[in-house]
Design a protein around this motif. Structure first.
Motif, PDB file in Angstrom:
ATOM      1  N   VAL A  70      15.341  17.120  37.813  1.00 53.58           N
ATOM      2  CA  VAL A  70      15.587  15.709  38.098  1.00 53.58           C
ATOM      3  C   VAL A  70      14.922  14.873  37.007  1.00 53.58           C
ATOM      4  O   VAL A  70      13.752  15.084  36.674  1.00 53.58           O
ATOM      5  CB  VAL A  70      15.032  15.308  39.476  1.00 53.58           C
ATOM      6  N   GLY A  71      15.666  13.965  36.433  1.00 54.73           N
ATOM      7  CA  GLY A  71      15.124  13.093  35.394  1.00 54.73           C
ATOM      8  C   GLY A  71      15.581  11.658  35.604  1.00 54.73           C
ATOM      9  O   GLY A  71      16.565  11.396  36.311  1.00 54.73           O
ATOM     10  N   ALA A  72      14.863  10.717  35.019  1.00 55.81           N
ATOM     11  CA  ALA A  72      15.210   9.302  35.138  1.00 55.81           C
ATOM     12  C   ALA A  72      15.146   8.652  33.767  1.00 55.81           C
ATOM     13  O   ALA A  72      14.316   9.009  32.931  1.00 55.81           O
ATOM     14  CB  ALA A  72      14.261   8.602  36.108  1.00 55.81           C
ATOM     15  N   ARG A  73      16.061   7.701  33.532  1.00 56.20           N
ATOM     16  CA  ARG A  73      16.126   6.997  32.250  1.00 56.20           C
ATOM     17  C   ARG A  73      16.276   5.505  32.496  1.00 56.20           C
ATOM     18  O   ARG A  73      17.006   5.089  33.398  1.00 56.20           O
ATOM     19  CB  ARG A  73      17.341   7.481  31.434  1.00 56.20           C
ATOM     20  N   LEU A  74      15.577   4.706  31.701  1.00 56.67           N
ATOM     21  CA  LEU A  74      15.788   3.261  31.750  1.00 56.67           C
ATOM     22  C   LEU A  74      17.146   2.931  31.150  1.00 56.67           C
ATOM     23  O   LEU A  74      17.491   3.408  30.059  1.00 56.67           O
ATOM     24  CB  LEU A  74      14.692   2.528  30.978  1.00 56.67           C
ATOM     25  N   THR A  75      17.925   2.119  31.848  1.00 56.04           N
ATOM     26  CA  THR A  75      19.251   1.731  31.347  1.00 56.04           C
ATOM     27  C   THR A  75      19.478   0.237  31.563  1.00 56.04           C
ATOM     28  O   THR A  75      20.413  -0.166  32.260  1.00 56.04           O
ATOM     29  CB  THR A  75      20.358   2.523  32.063  1.00 56.04           C
ATOM     30  N   PRO A  76      18.618  -0.626  31.002  1.00 54.58           N
ATOM     31  CA  PRO A  76      18.803  -2.069  31.211  1.00 54.58           C
ATOM     32  C   PRO A  76      20.048  -2.579  30.504  1.00 54.58           C
ATOM     33  O   PRO A  76      20.368  -2.165  29.388  1.00 54.58           O
ATOM     34  CB  PRO A  76      17.538  -2.672  30.593  1.00 54.58           C
ATOM     35  N   VAL A  77      20.760  -3.491  31.164  1.00 53.14           N
ATOM     36  CA  VAL A  77      21.931  -4.090  30.544  1.00 53.14           C
ATOM     37  C   VAL A  77      21.483  -5.089  29.480  1.00 53.14           C
ATOM     38  O   VAL A  77      20.402  -5.673  29.556  1.00 53.14           O
ATOM     39  CB  VAL A  77      22.821  -4.781  31.591  1.00 53.14           C
ATOM     40  N   SER A  78      22.324  -5.302  28.481  1.00 52.52           N
ATOM     41  CA  SER A  78      22.008  -6.239  27.404  1.00 52.52           C
ATOM     42  C   SER A  78      23.301  -6.741  26.785  1.00 52.52           C
ATOM     43  O   SER A  78      24.383  -6.204  27.040  1.00 52.52           O
ATOM     44  CB  SER A  78      21.135  -5.569  26.329  1.00 52.52           C
ATOM     45  N   GLY A  79      23.186  -7.769  25.966  1.00 55.40           N
ATOM     46  CA  GLY A  79      24.360  -8.306  25.278  1.00 55.40           C
ATOM     47  C   GLY A  79      23.950  -9.338  24.250  1.00 55.40           C
ATOM     48  O   GLY A  79      22.812  -9.843  24.273  1.00 55.40           O
ATOM     49  N   GLN A  80      24.865  -9.669  23.349  1.00 61.15           N
ATOM     50  CA  GLN A  80      24.574 -10.675  22.336  1.00 61.15           C
ATOM     51  C   GLN A  80      25.861 -11.348  21.878  1.00 61.15           C
ATOM     52  O   GLN A  80      26.955 -10.800  22.028  1.00 61.15           O
ATOM     53  CB  GLN A  80      23.845 -10.060  21.145  1.00 61.15           C
ATOM     54  N   ALA A  81      25.704 -12.544  21.314  1.00 55.69           N
ATOM     55  CA  ALA A  81      26.843 -13.322  20.816  1.00 55.69           C
ATOM     56  C   ALA A  81      26.327 -14.264  19.741  1.00 55.69           C
ATOM     57  O   ALA A  81      25.113 -14.399  19.524  1.00 55.69           O
ATOM     58  CB  ALA A  81      27.505 -14.104  21.948  1.00 55.69           C
TER      59      ALA A  81
END
Length: 214
Positions: A70-81
């Motif tokens: 079992v493993g966990a990863r940070l996956t924060p959403v992001s974006g730019q313009a």
């Protein structure tokens, strides 16, 4: 003659009487309840409001003992313009959306929002307080993002002759919490206390967000 005897007492754990937790006699022998774990493929976000992916790798078929990873990863959403807007046609002290500099925060949470902006203004005679401002605006809420209004250009030159201009940079940033999907944009505005100005432009060279907390 009386004698003494001694022994031991064992306390047995109570079992959940639910049918799914019961032993069952099958054709192949005694069947024992077990728990099957399920995960998602790496890189797949789970749920609408989570910034951590949990990956589960099952043991090989027939492995003994069974080992689950079992493993966990940070996956924060992001974006730019990015974008730009000319302000000459707009009235003074009027906020104008910067074309192209608009983003959607996709879900509830706390975000770091940053706008790196550049402003320019020119004049052909003495001018007092030539100003270009910028802000980050929450279109969904109909309100400024707190603490993001910036003065990009402030210039006074009463003795200027000919055509004179100036450019300056600023950065607006804040931690901003939303309750659901929200549209943000960069706005620009200008004003002059006296004198005639032209070539008023605001660029949002990089407008970006990163989710930092659910």
């Amino acid at each position: 003659m009386a004698g003494n005897c001694c022994g031991s007492v064992r306390v047995l754990q109570r079992l959940d009487p639910a049918a799914c937790n019961a032993l069952e006699q099958g054709a192949a022998g005694l069947l024992v309840p077990r728990t099957e774990l399920a995960g998602v493929a790496p890189g797949t976000a789970v749920g609408a409001e989570r910034s951590v992916d949990v990956d589960v790798t099952a043991p090989a078929a027939g492995a003994c003992p069974e080992t689950w990873s079992v493993g966990a990863r940070l996956t924060p959403v992001s974006g730019q313009a990015s974008g730009a807007v000319a302000l000459d046609a707009a009235a003074a002290n009027t906020w104008v959306p910067v074309t192209g500099a608009q983003l959607v925060l996709p879900e509830a949470g706390v975000y770091e929002v940053i706008a790196d902006v550049q402003g320019s203004i020119a004049w052909a005679a003495g001018v007092s307080n030539a100003i270009v401002d910028a802000r980050i605006f929450d279109v969904t809420a109909g309100a400024d993002v707190p603490m993001t209004t910036r003065r990009v250009v402030l210039f006074t030159d009463q003795a200027a002759g000919g055509t004179t201009g100036i450019q300056a940079n600023a950065s607006a940033s804040a931690l901003y919490q939303v309750a659901g999907p929200s549209t943000l944009r960069v706005d620009g505005s200008w004003r002059t206390d006296s004198g005639t100005t032209s070539q008023k432009v605001l660029w949002a060279h990089n407008f970006r967000f990163t989710k930092v907390s659910d």
